[in-house]
Design an enzyme around this catalytic site. Structure first.
Site, mmCIF file in Angstrom:
data_model
loop_
_atom_site.group_PDB
_atom_site.id
_atom_site.type_symbol
_atom_site.label_atom_id
_atom_site.label_comp_id
_atom_site.label_asym_id
_atom_site.label_seq_id
_atom_site.Cartn_x
_atom_site.Cartn_y
_atom_site.Cartn_z
ATOM 1 N N GLU A 141 -0.954 6.299 9.201
ATOM 2 C CA GLU A 141 -2.119 5.407 9.326
ATOM 3 C C GLU A 141 -2.025 4.793 10.709
ATOM 4 O OE1 GLU A 141 -4.552 5.090 7.318
ATOM 5 O OE2 GLU A 141 -3.808 5.967 5.470
ATOM 6 N N ARG A 152 0.827 -1.212 0.000
ATOM 7 C CA ARG A 152 0.000 0.000 0.000
ATOM 8 C C ARG A 152 0.862 1.263 0.000
ATOM 9 N NH1 ARG A 152 -4.865 0.368 4.428
ATOM 10 N NH2 ARG A 152 -3.264 1.229 5.779
ATOM 11 N N LYS A 195 11.341 -0.308 6.565
ATOM 12 C CA LYS A 195 11.553 -1.160 7.744
ATOM 13 C C LYS A 195 10.256 -1.902 8.064
ATOM 14 C CE LYS A 195 10.883 -0.934 12.027
ATOM 15 N NZ LYS A 195 10.525 -2.358 12.226
ATOM 16 N N GLU A 224 -7.487 0.010 21.902
ATOM 17 C CA GLU A 224 -7.699 -0.999 20.867
ATOM 18 C C GLU A 224 -7.597 -2.380 21.513
ATOM 19 O OE1 GLU A 224 -4.534 0.449 18.059
ATOM 20 O OE2 GLU A 224 -6.082 -0.026 16.615
ATOM 21 N N CYS A 227 -6.656 -2.461 12.570
ATOM 22 C CA CYS A 227 -7.013 -1.092 12.958
ATOM 23 C C CYS A 227 -8.483 -0.825 12.662
ATOM 24 C CB CYS A 227 -6.140 -0.105 12.199
ATOM 25 S SG CYS A 227 -6.188 -0.380 10.425
HETATM 26 P P1 NAP Z 1 3.713 -0.270 16.405
HETATM 27 O O1 NAP Z 1 4.231 -0.841 17.657
HETATM 28 O O2 NAP Z 1 3.471 1.189 16.359
HETATM 29 O O3 NAP Z 1 4.750 -0.706 15.274
HETATM 30 C C1 NAP Z 1 4.573 -0.358 13.937
HETATM 31 C C2 NAP Z 1 5.927 -0.240 13.286
HETATM 32 O O4 NAP Z 1 6.652 0.823 13.913
HETATM 33 C C3 NAP Z 1 6.783 -1.489 13.429
HETATM 34 O O5 NAP Z 1 7.553 -1.653 12.277
HETATM 35 C C4 NAP Z 1 7.655 -1.126 14.616
HETATM 36 O O6 NAP Z 1 8.855 -1.825 14.675
HETATM 37 C C5 NAP Z 1 7.897 0.335 14.340
HETATM 38 N N1 NAP Z 1 8.372 1.067 15.511
HETATM 39 C C6 NAP Z 1 8.170 0.769 16.810
HETATM 40 N N2 NAP Z 1 8.814 1.679 17.580
HETATM 41 C C7 NAP Z 1 9.416 2.549 16.743
HETATM 42 C C8 NAP Z 1 10.254 3.697 16.926
HETATM 43 N N3 NAP Z 1 10.591 4.135 18.145
HETATM 44 N N4 NAP Z 1 10.689 4.357 15.847
HETATM 45 C C9 NAP Z 1 10.366 3.921 14.615
HETATM 46 N N5 NAP Z 1 9.602 2.844 14.369
HETATM 47 C C10 NAP Z 1 9.132 2.170 15.420
HETATM 48 O O7 NAP Z 1 2.357 -0.960 15.971
HETATM 49 P P2 NAP Z 1 2.066 -2.515 15.822
HETATM 50 O O8 NAP Z 1 1.818 -3.078 17.170
HETATM 51 O O9 NAP Z 1 3.105 -3.160 14.977
HETATM 52 O O10 NAP Z 1 0.731 -2.486 14.959
HETATM 53 C C11 NAP Z 1 -0.502 -2.311 15.525
HETATM 54 C C12 NAP Z 1 -0.953 -0.878 15.397
HETATM 55 O O11 NAP Z 1 -0.980 -0.520 14.020
HETATM 56 C C13 NAP Z 1 -2.360 -0.686 15.893
HETATM 57 O O12 NAP Z 1 -2.437 0.513 16.606
HETATM 58 C C14 NAP Z 1 -3.175 -0.607 14.610
HETATM 59 O O13 NAP Z 1 -4.382 0.081 14.739
HETATM 60 C C15 NAP Z 1 -2.212 0.088 13.714
HETATM 61 N N6 NAP Z 1 -2.566 -0.132 12.313
HETATM 62 C C16 NAP Z 1 -3.094 0.911 11.622
HETATM 63 C C17 NAP Z 1 -3.474 0.730 10.297
HETATM 64 C C18 NAP Z 1 -4.064 1.866 9.513
HETATM 65 O O14 NAP Z 1 -4.078 1.769 8.292
HETATM 66 N N7 NAP Z 1 -4.556 2.919 10.136
HETATM 67 C C19 NAP Z 1 -3.295 -0.504 9.685
HETATM 68 C C20 NAP Z 1 -2.742 -1.549 10.419
HETATM 69 C C21 NAP Z 1 -2.374 -1.338 11.740
HETATM 70 P P3 NAP Z 1 8.957 -3.182 15.542
HETATM 71 O O15 NAP Z 1 8.133 -4.165 14.846
HETATM 72 O O16 NAP Z 1 10.390 -3.517 15.500
HETATM 73 O O17 NAP Z 1 8.460 -2.842 16.916
#
Ligand code: NAP
Length: 494
Positions: free
Chosen positions: A267, A176, A191, A398, A301
Site C-alpha cells: 500500500e 488493517r 514493525k 505527495e 495517501c
Molecule cells: P516510509 O518512510 O516509507 O515508512 C513506512 C514504514 O517503512 C515505516 O515503518 C518505516 O520505518 C519503514 N521503513 C523505512 N525505511 C525502511 C527500510 N529501509 N526497510 C524497511 N522498512 C523501512 O513512509 P512514511 O513516511 O512513514 O509514510 C508516508 C507514506 O506512506 C506516504 O507515501 C503515504 O502515501 C504512504 N501511505 C500509504 C497508504 C496506503 O494505504 N496506500 C496509507 C498510509 C500511508 P521508520 O518509521 O523507522 O522510518
C-alpha cells in the site's frame, strides 16, 4: 518497564502513556532491546518527549521471527471461531478505550482528537470485520471435464508475515494488516513507525487481553528500520510481507521479497486527482475537498493532491475552498476546537514550504495561507493555491500537508490526461452530476479507488488499494483476507 496493564479510564495523555509498555514484545513477553538502547518519541505539537522506546536491532529481529516461526503451525490449526472471537474481543476492547487511545494517537502523531477518535473506530472496525470473515473462508469443489477426478480446493494460512506500517494512521494501518493475518491463521512480526510506536504498543496489550497466544504477534520497535526488517525478509521463515508506506521503501522491500519469493502486499504512495466538472454541485465539491484534502492535515495517501477544476468554475471553487480553509483552527490537536494539528516533523514542514514556494515561483497565486505558523511545533497554514502550473513540483510529489493546488482545465479529455499523468494510481475523486460523464471518467481514470461526489473512500468494508506505483493487493473488504491465504488443490480420482 510497567507490567501488562489495562489502560485506565479518563486520564490525561501523560498518565496513559506512562502505562504503555515500551519494550519489544517477543514470544508473549515484554523485554528490552538486547543492546539496551532506546529512542525518544516526541509530541509534534510541542516537541516534548513523550517516552523512550526500545530500539531493536538484528538480534532482536531474529528472536522475533524465530518466535513467529515456532508458533505458526499450532496457530494455523486453531479453529476459525477461536480466532474470530479473539478479534471480536479486541474490537470491543478498542472501542471501550477509544478515548485513551485517541489521546495517545494525538500525542504522538498530532491529529486533532476528534480525528483520532475517528481513527480508533476505523481501526477497530477492521478487527470486527475480519472476526466475521475468519469463519467464512471457503474453498471449492469441482469434477473434471472428463468426469474422472474430483478437484478439492482448500485455503491455508500463508505463514509468518512481516508487517511494516507508517506513522500517519498509527492504529488503523496496523489493524488493517493484523486483523486479516489473525483471521487467516498467520503469525506476525510487526514493525511500527519510529515516529509513532506508542499506539501500536498499546494495541499489543489489547490483543493479549483478548486472548492472543504467545508468539502469534511479535513487535520490534526500532530507529533503524532496515536493520530489523531486512533480517526478517532474509530469514527464510517469513512467507509474506505487507507494507504500507512510501513507494521508494515499497520497491526496496519488493526487491528483498524476491530473494525468497515472498507473497507481497504493497500500500504505497498516492497523488490523488480531485476533478470538479463544470456541472458539479460546487458546494458539495467544496465539502468533499475539505475532507479529501484536510483529513489528517493532508498527511494521507488518499489526500487530494491535485485539484483539477473546470475553468468556468475554478475561481469560484478556489474562493469557496479558501473561505472554508480560513475558518479552520490550527493548533495542538489535544486542545478544544482545533481542526488542524501539526505536521509530523520539521522535515515535513520544510518540504511543504518548498513545494508552495516552487508553485508560486511558477505563477501560482496564494488564495489563502502559504506559510508556517510561528512558535513551537510543526504547524502549517491551511493553504489554497490558484492557477497552479501543471509543471509545478507539487503536481508530481505527495504534498503530505494542508495545501490545495487548483489547476484549471478546459475539456474532459484534458482533465483525464492531467489526472493520469503520474506514476501513482491510488485514488481519485470526481464531482459531476452527469451520470454518463461519471461512468466515462470513472473508467478512464487510472486509480484503484474513486470517490464519486464524495471526498472519502476509506472504509473497512471496501477493498482499499491502488494501481501503478501505488501498490499491489487490497486491504479490507471481502478481498482483504485473501492476501493472507494460499490455495491448495487436491486431485482425487473418482
Ligand atoms: P516510509 O518512510 O516509507 O515508512 C513506512 C514504514 O517503512 C515505516 O515503518 C518505516 O520505518 C519503514 N521503513 C523505512 N525505511 C525502511 C527500510 N529501509 N526497510 C524497511 N522498512 C523501512 O513512509 P512514511 O513516511 O512513514 O509514510 C508516508 C507514506 O506512506 C506516504 O507515501 C503515504 O502515501 C504512504 N501511505 C500509504 C497508504 C496506503 O494505504 N496506500 C496509507 C498510509 C500511508 P521508520 O518509521 O523507522 O522510518
Amino acid at each position: 518497564m510497567t507490567p501488562t496493564a489495562t489502560l485506565p479510564v479518563a486520564l490525561d495523555a501523560a498518565t496513559i502513556i506512562a502505562t504503555i509498555n515500551t519494550g519489544l514484545f517477543i514470544d508473549g513477553a515484554w523485554r528490552p532491546a538486547l543492546s539496551g538502547a532506546t529512542f525518544a518519541v516526541e509530541n509534534p505539537a510541542t516537541s516534548v518527549v513523550l517516552a523512550h522506546v526500545a530500539d531493536g536491532g538484528p538480534a532482536d529481529a531474529d528472536l522475533a521471527i524465530q518466535a513467529a516461526g515456532r508458533a505458526q503451525k499450532a496457530w494455523g490449526k486453531t479453529s476459525p471461531r477461536s480466532r474470530s472471537e479473539i478479534l471480536r474481543r479486541a474490537y470491543d476492547l478498542l472501542m471501550s478505550r477509544q478515548e485513551e487511545l485517541a489521546l495517545v494517537i494525538t500525542s504522538e502523531m498530532g491529529k486533532p482528537l476528534a480525528d483520532a477518535r475517528g481513527e480508533v473506530a476505523y481501526a477497530a472496525e477492521f478487527f470486527r470485520w475480519f472476526s466475521e470473515e475468519a469463519v467464512r473462508v471457503g474453498g471449492d469443489h469441482t469434477i473434471t471435464g472428463d468426469g474422472k477426478h474430483r478437484i478439492l480446493v482448500t485455503r491455508e494460512p500463508v505463514g509468518p508475515c512481516v508487517l511494516v506500517t507508517p506513522w500517519n494512521f498509527p492504529l488503523a494501518m496496523g489493524t488493517r494488516k493484523i486483523g486479516p493475518a489473525i483471521a487467516a491463521g498467520c503469525t506476525i512480526v510487526f514493525k511500527p513507525a519510529e515516529l509513532t510506536p506508542l499506539t501500536s504498543l498499546a494495541l499489543v496489550d489489547i490483543l493479549v487481553e483478548a486472548g492472543l497466544p504467545a508468539g502469534v504477534l511479535n513487535v520490534v520497535t526500532t530507529s533503524k528500520a532496515g536493520s530489523v526488517v531486512e533480517p526478517w525478509m532474509d530469514s527464510g521463515i517469513a512467507r509474506k510481507v505487507s507494507f504500507t508506506g512510501s513507494t521508494a521503501v515499497g520497491k526496496l522491500l519488493l526487491e528483498q521479497a524476491s530473494r525468497n519469493v515472498m507473497r507481497s502486499s504493497m500500500e504505497l504512495g498516492g497523488n490523488a486527482p480531485f476533478i470538479v466538472c463544470a456541472d458539479a454541485d460546487l458546494d458539495r465539491a467544496v465539502d468533499g475537498a475539505m475532507v479529501a484534502k484536510m483529513r489528517n492535515m493532508g498527511e494521507a495517501c488518499t489526500a487530494a493532491n491535485r485539484m483539477f477544476v473546470h475553468r468556468s468554475v475554478a475561481t469560484e471553487f478556489a474562493a469557496k475552498l479558501a473561505q472554508r480553509m480560513s475558518e479552520l483552527s490550527v493548533g495542538d490537536g489535544a486542545a478544544d476546537g482545533v481542526n488542524v494539528g501539526p505536521l509530523i516533523e520539521e522535515k515535513a514542514l520544510l518540504k511543504v514550504q518548498g513545494l508552495v514556494d516552487d508553485a508560486v515561483a511558477r505563477g501560482a497565486s496564494v488564495v489563502v495561507g502559504g506559510s508556517r505558523e510561528g512558535g513551537a511545533g510543526y504547524f502549517y497554514q491551511p493553504t489554497v493555491l490558484g492557477n497552479v502550473s501543471p509543471d509545478s513540483l507539487l503536481m508530481n510529489t505527495e504534498i503530505f500537508g494542508p495545501v490545495a493546488p487548483v489547476v484549471p482545465f478546459d475539456t474532459e479529455d484534458e482533465a483525464v490526461e492531467l489526472a493520469n499523468n503520474t506514476p501513482w494510481g491510488l485514488v481519485g475523486y470526481l464531482y459531476t452530476q452527469d451520470i454518463d460523464r461519471a461512468f466515462r471518467l470513472g473508467e478512464d481514470l487510472e486509480v484503484g479507488m474513486l470517490g464519486l461526489n464524495t471526498g472519502m473512500v476509506s472504509n473497512p468494508f471496501a477493498p482499499f488499494g491502488g494501481v501503478k506505483q501505488s501498490g499491489l493487493g487490497r486491504e479490507g473488504g471481502k478481498l482483504g483476507i485473501d492476501e493472507y491465504l494460499e490455495y491448495k488443490y487436491l486431485a482425487i480420482p473418482r
